[in-house]
Design a protein around this motif. Structure first.
Motif, short mmCIF file in Angstrom:
data_model
loop_
_atom_site.label_atom_id
_atom_site.label_comp_id
_atom_site.label_asym_id
_atom_site.label_seq_id
_atom_site.Cartn_x
_atom_site.Cartn_y
_atom_site.Cartn_z
N UNK A 130 40.66 27.54 43.83
CA UNK A 130 38.85 28.23 43.23
C UNK A 130 40.09 29.26 42.14
N UNK A 131 39.32 28.92 41.11
CA UNK A 131 40.33 30.07 39.38
C UNK A 131 39.12 31.41 39.63
N UNK A 132 37.72 31.27 40.54
CA UNK A 132 37.20 32.68 40.13
C UNK A 132 36.66 33.13 41.78
N UNK A 133 37.55 33.39 42.51
CA UNK A 133 38.02 33.97 43.38
C UNK A 133 38.50 35.34 42.58
N UNK A 134 36.66 36.25 43.12
CA UNK A 134 37.25 37.52 42.55
C UNK A 134 36.61 37.86 41.01
N UNK B 125 44.61 51.86 52.02
CA UNK B 125 45.70 51.69 50.88
C UNK B 125 44.13 52.16 49.85
N UNK B 126 44.70 52.67 48.66
CA UNK B 126 43.75 53.16 47.55
C UNK B 126 43.50 51.80 46.45
N UNK B 127 44.75 50.91 46.94
CA UNK B 127 44.84 49.51 46.33
C UNK B 127 43.91 48.26 46.38
N UNK C 229 41.08 45.29 40.81
CA UNK C 229 41.00 43.90 41.25
C UNK C 229 41.41 42.84 40.40
N UNK C 230 41.73 43.36 38.94
CA UNK C 230 41.98 42.66 38.02
C UNK C 230 43.89 42.68 38.62
N UNK C 231 44.09 43.56 38.62
CA UNK C 231 45.63 43.49 38.92
C UNK C 231 45.95 42.85 40.13
N UNK C 232 44.83 43.34 41.45
CA UNK C 232 45.23 42.04 42.26
C UNK C 232 45.36 40.74 42.53
N UNK C 233 44.08 40.16 41.57
CA UNK C 233 43.37 39.18 41.53
C UNK C 233 45.17 38.43 40.33
N UNK C 234 45.44 38.90 39.38
CA UNK C 234 46.82 38.70 38.76
C UNK C 234 47.80 38.20 39.54
N UNK C 235 48.51 38.91 40.48
CA UNK C 235 49.31 39.22 41.23
C UNK C 235 49.24 37.72 42.02
N UNK C 236 48.10 38.06 42.71
CA UNK C 236 47.90 36.23 42.88
C UNK C 236 48.05 35.33 42.81
N UNK C 237 46.94 35.27 41.26
CA UNK C 237 47.20 33.51 41.28
C UNK C 237 48.43 33.58 40.65
N UNK C 238 48.93 34.73 39.91
CA UNK C 238 50.81 34.47 39.29
C UNK C 238 51.58 33.76 40.46
#
Length: 424
Positions: free
Chosen positions: A413-417, A326-328, A391-400
């Motif tokens: 950890x809140x700083x993954x990525x 995936x390109x995501x 990556x920013x959106x992927x991180x947001x989706x995970x943390x949310x």
């Protein structure tokens, strides 16, 4: 066809899930699995003693298993692949001899030196006094590693002589890592940025997988003790096209050829932990299996069949295999038990709201089901994994999605990525 996955962690949940989505796969067994694998369609947990190769082979024969994928390192080092192959069972995982590359850091470092693979300068010791005496001859910071398998926790970064002496006492005198600490490697500290380079290898053939970056330290900003991994993301921007070619030519191909020369032709996942600094690369370690938690975000990006990939490797057909990604972007955030990687309490009741977004997948690791309740059973309990257009959106989706899970003592950890965002 039927598949057996060996292991119980988040890596095994991801591998089993990925195999189960293939239409031609009828059933996936996981030994012993966890509460997550036990709840997936087409997946069934089975209890097998992973220290008894004959018991695993008997299960494979009686259940007509077509493919075995070995997740963790211990069964590999104990020769499970060799035993299953001797019974004509198709198994994806390196031999006992090849697995020394992970099973002994001294073997690995000597191997690197012999075959010109770039790594840090080192010395190996099998007793406390000689290793302490060596501390007077080195500069700091320095790195001390337990020689054997220590579940990713056997690496201690020492800022000064006193810290190094304490580390050696911790390993040799208190037996913190058991027999894995009967020998240590003391090596130079390397500066730079870490990356995970994982490939599928079949003798002379190799297919690199998507790049990723793990986060080994327990604390924010890569501070504190090393763990099995607190999170990962893919792809890793630090692995540029130039670095990718360099890793292939200076690390992966020489390793494949070297292992063959030693009489250990390789079959399985081959994982190089790298330090990258100003375009130069050095190998921190090799793992002879897929990384955890790198597996989880990488499997989320894999669009082609993992089952076919493993079978083609076993049949020596990697040259004709096409792998699709995936390109995501993807990331995984580990949700851990309080106290991890040191002593922690198991048996905490877990609450899960499974109303996740389509781009989010919760992979279980240290969980078990008991009386219809899901309880913690390990230090790393979950990996909240997500896709995103970047990556920013992927991180947001995970943390949310993390508030959907709760148990006493849970932390992450809140700083993954964060490094990936800086390099992107």
């Amino acid at each position: 066809m039927k598949v057996l996955i060996i292991g119980s962690g988040g890596r095994e949940h991801a591998l089993a899930w990925k195999c189960s989505v293939d239409d031609f796969v009828k059933k996936v067994f996981v030994a012993p699995g966890n509460a997550g694998t036990g709840s997936e369609k087409k997946i069934e947990n089975v209890f097998l003693d992973l220290n008894k190769n004959d018991e695993i082979a008997s299960f494979c024969i009686s259940n007509n298993i077509d493919l075995v994928i070995i997740g963790p390192e211990d069964p590999l080092v104990n020769g499970l692949s060799d035993y299953l192959q001797s019974k004509d069972i198709k198994v994806f995982g390196p031999s006992k001899g090849a697995s020394q590359l992970e099973g002994s850091k001294t073997f690995a470092k000597d191997f690197f030196l012999k075959y010109g693979i770039p790594t840090a300068k080192y010395r190996s010791f099998d007793n406390y006094q000689d290793s302490v005496d060596h501390l007077k001859t080195i500069s700091y910071p320095s790195v001390i590693k337990a020689d054997g398998l220590a579940a990713g926790k056997g690496v201690i970064i020492c800022e000064d002589h006193n810290a190094a002496k304490d580390a050696l006492e911790y390993i040799f005198e208190t037996k913190a890592f058991g027999d894995a600490g009967n020998r240590v490697v003391i090596e130079d500290f390397l500066e730079g940025e870490e990356a995970s380079f994982i490939a599928v290898v079949s003798n002379d053939q190799i297919i690199p997988l998507a790049t990723s970056q793990d986060h080994k330290a327990v604390g924010e900003g890569d501070t504190g003790l090393n763990t099995g991994g607190m999170g990962a993301y893919s792809p890793a921007p630090v692995v540029t096209d130039e670095i990718h070619d360099k890793v292939m030519n200076e690390v992966m191909l020489p390793t494949m050829k070297g292992l063959k020369s030693e009489g250990f032709p390789y079959l399985g996942f081959l994982y190089a932990g790298l330090m990258i600094n100003n375009g130069e690369i050095k190998v921190l370690e090799f793992n002879c299996r897929f990384g955890d938690p790198e597996t989880q975000p990488i499997m989320l990006r894999l669009e082609s069949s993992l089952t076919k990939l493993c079978l083609d490797a076993i049949d020596n057909n990697l040259g004709s295999h096409e792998i699709k990604w995936s390109k995501m972007h993807s990331c995984g955030v580990v949700l851990a038990s309080g106290g991890y990687p040191k002593q922690h309490t198991n048996g905490m009741r877990i609450s899960i709201d499974n109303n996740f977004d389509a781009n989010v997948k919760l992979f279980h690791a240290g969980t078990k089901k008991e009386n219809e309740e899901i309880l913690t059973s390990g230090g790393r309990v979950f990996c909240m994994t997500a896709l995103g257009e970047n990556l920013e959106i992927a991180l947001k989706n995970a943390y949310n999605s993390i508030p959907n899970v709760s148990f006493d003592g849970m932390f992450y950890r809140s700083d993954i990525g964060k490094k990936g965002l800086q390099n992107d």
